[in-house]
Scaffold this motif. Structure first.
Motif, short mmCIF file in Angstrom:
data_model
loop_
_atom_site.label_atom_id
_atom_site.label_comp_id
_atom_site.label_asym_id
_atom_site.label_seq_id
_atom_site.Cartn_x
_atom_site.Cartn_y
_atom_site.Cartn_z
N UNK B 67 0.00 13.10 2.69
CA UNK B 67 0.71 12.15 1.84
C UNK B 67 1.01 12.73 0.46
N UNK B 68 0.59 13.98 0.21
CA UNK B 68 0.86 14.58 -1.10
C UNK B 68 2.04 15.54 -1.04
N UNK B 139 -5.95 13.12 2.44
CA UNK B 139 -5.23 12.39 1.38
C UNK B 139 -6.01 11.20 0.83
N UNK B 140 -6.55 10.36 1.73
CA UNK B 140 -7.27 9.17 1.27
C UNK B 140 -8.72 9.21 1.74
N UNK B 143 -11.54 7.25 -0.05
CA UNK B 143 -11.53 5.78 0.11
C UNK B 143 -11.87 5.37 1.54
N UNK B 144 -11.83 6.33 2.45
CA UNK B 144 -12.06 6.00 3.86
C UNK B 144 -13.52 6.20 4.26
N UNK B 218 -6.38 12.58 -5.26
CA UNK B 218 -5.40 12.53 -4.17
C UNK B 218 -5.41 11.16 -3.49
N UNK B 219 -6.58 10.50 -3.49
CA UNK B 219 -6.65 9.17 -2.88
C UNK B 219 -6.13 8.10 -3.82
N UNK B 220 -6.29 8.29 -5.12
CA UNK B 220 -5.88 7.31 -6.12
C UNK B 220 -5.10 8.01 -7.22
N UNK B 221 -3.89 8.47 -6.94
CA UNK B 221 -3.16 9.25 -7.95
C UNK B 221 -2.85 8.47 -9.23
#
Lengths: 420, 259
Positions: B67-68, B139-140, B143-144, B218-221
């Motif tokens: 996602x980046x 990417x996340x 948070x996962x 990267x998870x919370x740009x």
């Protein structure tokens, strides 16, 4: 109510109002006589309206960027979080807004339970409220499916599978709901459609809810009818407007804290993993606001009976006005009911807690006892209490306890005499 | 006001009763001082840049970050490489593009608008290269996972000799922070594995911290923007609440009633 005497001042206003009495409605809403002794628990109606509008506005914006497709939904949510201007803000308001909505609705419901607001003549307001609550749960559940994470997918699988408990036609109904033989793209698109529709149904029901409220007027903390409107009530504007506004701002501070500083604390980490039909999460748990019902569902060993118990736990509320046999509305004058009320609150919190835990051992036992008590409260305790309980003497009017209990009584009297 | 206090305490009870996600994990994670926590939390720019280096030199050989885009590396609130640096980083990757006018796919140097190049063509290829285990997209990732940054930070340093009562299959490693303690990824970091341009000593602990910081970004740009706006929003709300409170008192002083 003074609506009938209302006539707009301007000629244009009169012309318009004779054809569509919107100005009469506006006047009714401003002048609406409201009991002056309402406490802060009564501000949650306004807060809930705010929640609904917030969800609709943020939801519409999200829908402009979201793609309801099994292969693209997760990615489109990340697109919203990264590349849409303030997309992260809109999504976090919407996701946490759902939790805030439920927090407010639970306070609103328990306020009603404490002060007996569901009793005659307000049964229709109450039943409309229960329908709104049911629709809220449906909307929240379907909304949680849309990001197409692991919890979305498996939550949808668990909940839709409940229908398979129906004898004979169950399996067929589940296939029909899914639009296939498992939760997949057709399920996602129909959930998105319904998730978009339901808030507007809720909005319509809210209008009816408020309409039904404006017929008998508000209940109040002492639970007695208004004797003298001039003494016992204040006009909705500015008194209630500013008080609701103040409470709403307090609520918004809590809301903002979640959105800006703990946006994911109420969600489950697994929902940041893209849905994978081949991998089942270790624990499938719904969002916190559905946990008490999830606990009831799992506490019954039989699948069909579990579903029946869960649905009954909600539907039993609809007949509450007839289960509660006491003529006294407010728990303030019902010493026994007051105690049972707080036990019920604790019972529901316990159900919520065990709903989040694995259904085994001690947790399962606690869930069973708490489930049994939940039904006992509504089916046995409430009907019996109405006959057995010795209630406290009621005040003669709303104004009486207000004045009696006010430490500013002398000051207030002074002020009044000065004005006169 | 007493009722309001009650309300707040009930709110807290509900939140506390909901913290099951965290209560479930009883392992004590390693702690470090994250610069991005708290009301004014911001990323440590140098740490993010070092973290990107660790990601690209170590993790990226197996873990994608789909996602980046390379442009993100130069954006505000991130590692904030200069645009020239970000362009150079992008250009160092070969990107498959096309089809061209002959209908052929071709490769070209990466551009800022390109997504991070994936280490494998697809999930099956990734599994085939890693003994059946799919290295999750990063990417996340923060948070996962239940413990978030603390979990990732600990996991990277949690490799140990397996206790005698645990038997490990080939290609499975023991990690005291991993769920079930068994992990298919070999210890990815070792002291001095990368050479930091800014002279920071590349210990496992340092690299773990840097790469975890990078993963948080990267998870919370937009984390920095969120914290800044949050502070302003809440201060604004508090001031407005106080003003409305006094207005309310003034208005209600006209009637003999408490508010």
């Amino acid at each position: 109510m003074s609506d009938h005497d209302y006539r707009p001042k301007s000629k244009v206003g009169q012309w318009f109002n004779d054809r569509l009495p919107l100005l009469t409605l506006a006047n009714h809403l401003t002048d609406y006589p409201t009991p002056k002794n309402l406490n802060y628990w009564w501000t949650f109606g306004g807060i809930l309206t705010f929640c609904l509008i917030t969800q609709i506005v943020t939801g519409l914006t999200l829908a402009m960027h979201y793609i309801a497709h099994a292969d693209m939904a997760f990615e489109s949510v990340e697109h919203i979080m990264r590349d849409v201007n303030y997309g992260w803000l809109i999504r976090y308001i919407h996701a946490n807004g759902a939790s805030m909505f439920f927090l407010a609705v639970y306070i609103h419901i328990f306020r009603s339970l404490f002060y007996g607001s569901y009793k005659s003549p307000r049964e229709i307001i109450w039943i409309l409220g229960i329908i709104i609550y049911l629709l809220m749960m449906a909307a929240a559940f379907m909304g949680y499916v849309l990001p197409w994470g692991q919890m979305s997918f498996w939550g949808a699988t668990v909940i839709t599978n409940l229908f398979s408990a129906i004898p004979l036609v169950g399996e067929g109904i589940v296939t029909w709901l899914w639009g296939g033989y498992s939760v997949d793209n057709p399920t996602l698109t129909r959930f998105f459609t319904l998730h978009y529709l339901i808030p507007f149904l809720i909005l319509g029901l809210v209008v009816l809810h408020i309409w039904a409220l404006h017929v008998p007027g508000n209940n109040n903390p002492v639970g007695i009818d208004i004797k003298k409107p001039s003494k016992d009530t204040v006009p909705f504007h500015p008194y209630i407007v500013i008080k609701d506004g103040f409470a709403l701002l307090m609520f918004m501070i809590v809301f903002a804290f979640f959105v800006f500083y703990a946006p994911n604390i109420l969600g489950h980490a697994d929902n940041y993993i893209e849905a994978n039909p081949m991998v089942t999460p270790a624990h499938i748990v719904p969002e916190w606001y559905l946990l008490p019902f999830y606990a009831i569902l799992r506490s019954v060993p039989d699948k069909l009976l579990g579903v029946v118990a869960m649905l009954s736990a909600i539907l039993i509320l609809a007949v509450l006005p007839w289960l509660d046999t006491s003529k006294i509305r407010s728990a303030v004058f019902r010493p026994l009911y007051k105690q049972f009320y707080w036990i019920l609150v604790a019972d529901v919190l316990i159900l919520g807690y065990v709903g989040a835990m694995p259904a085994e051992g001690l947790y399962l036992l606690i869930a069973r006892v708490a489930t049994a008590y939940y039904f006992l409260h509504f089916l046995v305790i409430l009907p019996v209490l109405g006959f057995k309980e010795k209630t406290l003497p009621m005040p003669l009017s709303i104004t009486e306890p207000v004045l009696g209990g006010s430490p500013n009584l002398a000051a207030a009297r002074n002020k009044e005499s000065k004005i006169e | 006001m007493k009722n309001l206090l009650k309300l707040f305490s009930i709110t807290i009870i509900i939140i506390a009763s909901n913290s099951y996600t965290f209560a479930a994990e009883k392992v004590e994670y390693l702690k470090t001082d994250w610069s991005f926590k708290g009301l004014f939390g911001k990323f440590d720019r140098a740490s993010l840049q070092r973290g990107y280096q660790v990601y690209t030199e170590v993790c990226a050989s197996c873990h994608s970050m789909k996602y980046l885009s390379y442009r993100n590396l130069a954006e505000q609130g991130g590692p904030e490489f200069s645009e020239a640096q970000a362009k150079a980083i992008a250009a160092s990757f070969e990107v498959t593009d096309g089809p061209n006018s002959d209908g052929e796919m071709f490769t070209r140097p990466g551009k800022l608008s390109d997504k991070f190049v994936m280490p494998y063509d697809n999930v099956k290829a990734a599994q085939a290269a890693n003994g059946g285990a799919y290295p999750p997209d990063m990417s996340v990732l923060v948070k996962a996972r239940g413990g978030g940054v603390d979990y990732i930070y600990s996991l990277l340093q949690g490799y140990e000799e397996a206790p005698s009562n645990v038997s490990l299959d080939d290609g499975v490693y023991y990690n005291k922070y991993m769920y079930g303690n068994k992990i298919r990824m070999a210890a990815p970091l070792s002291d001095g594995l990368v050479e930091y341009g800014d002279g920071t000593n590349a210990t496992v602990e340092q690299m773990s911290k840097d790469v975890t910081t990078f993963l948080m970004w990267s998870a919370e740009p937009h984390l920095e923007a969120r914290h800044q706006m949050g502070f302003k929003a809440i201060v604004y709300l508090i001031i407005l609440t106080v003003l409305v409170y006094f207005s309310m008192k003034k208005i209600w002083s006209r009637v003999e009633s408490e508010v």
